[in-house]
Motif scaffolding. Structure first.
Motif, short mmCIF file in Angstrom:
data_model
loop_
_atom_site.label_atom_id
_atom_site.label_comp_id
_atom_site.label_asym_id
_atom_site.label_seq_id
_atom_site.Cartn_x
_atom_site.Cartn_y
_atom_site.Cartn_z
N ALA A 50 0.94 -1.36 0.16
CA ALA A 50 0.04 0.16 0.00
C ALA A 50 0.77 1.46 -0.02
N MET A 51 0.37 2.30 -0.29
CA MET A 51 1.11 3.52 -0.28
C MET A 51 -0.08 4.50 0.11
N ILE A 52 0.42 5.76 0.72
CA ILE A 52 -0.39 6.78 1.22
C ILE A 52 0.29 7.84 0.51
N GLN A 76 0.75 -6.26 -10.71
CA GLN A 76 -0.51 -5.70 -9.50
C GLN A 76 0.08 -4.39 -8.91
N LYS A 77 -0.67 -3.31 -8.83
CA LYS A 77 -0.06 -1.96 -8.18
C LYS A 77 -0.58 -2.23 -6.87
N PRO A 78 0.02 -1.47 -5.98
CA PRO A 78 -0.51 -1.55 -4.46
C PRO A 78 -1.71 -0.80 -4.33
N LEU A 79 -2.27 -0.81 -3.34
CA LEU A 79 -3.49 -0.03 -2.81
C LEU A 79 -2.96 1.15 -2.66
N ILE A 80 -3.50 2.34 -3.23
CA ILE A 80 -3.12 3.68 -3.08
C ILE A 80 -4.18 4.50 -2.33
#
Length: 116
Positions: A50-52, A76-80
């Motif tokens: 994930a990324m914030i 697969q991209k991280p949860l953003i």
């Protein structure tokens, strides 16, 4: 544990999110930077869950960073989760098209615990 990159240039926000992550027991903030340039380097080297991402940065911008993520994560991209004060719908729509969730900093729900 959910390994998370925090791209935020406000030290108070970073500290609050790191404390909330420690308290959650489910999220680990693996890397913290206030620079979109450094975030690109980190994203190329590490597989974050994930990324914030803050959009308004003093070095670089979160919008370009989010739009470039598919190059670093082709499968697969991280949860953003994007945090912002902007209300420019074309910008927000472009981020949502990339799968990002948008959290307005002016929203009364905007707390570190809610974001995690």
């Amino acid at each position: 544990m959910i390994e998370t990159l925090l791209l935020e240039d406000d030290p108070r926000a970073c500290a609050a999110l790191q404390a909330a992550a420690r308290d959650s027991g489910e999220v680990t903030i693996t890397a913290v930077t206030g620079s979109a340039i450094q975030a690109r380097r980190l994203a190329q080297k590490h597989n974050f869950d994930a990324m914030i991402v803050d959009l308004e940065l003093t070095e670089g911008d979160g919008v370009s960073f989010v739009l470039e993520l598919s190059a670093f994560y082709p499968a697969q991209k991280p949860l953003i989760l994007v945090t912002t004060r902007t209300t420019a719908e074309p910008v927000l729509d472009a981020l949502r098209a990339q799968g990002a969730y948008v959290m307005m900093k002016t929203n009364s729900s905007y707390t570190p615990q809610f974001m995690l």
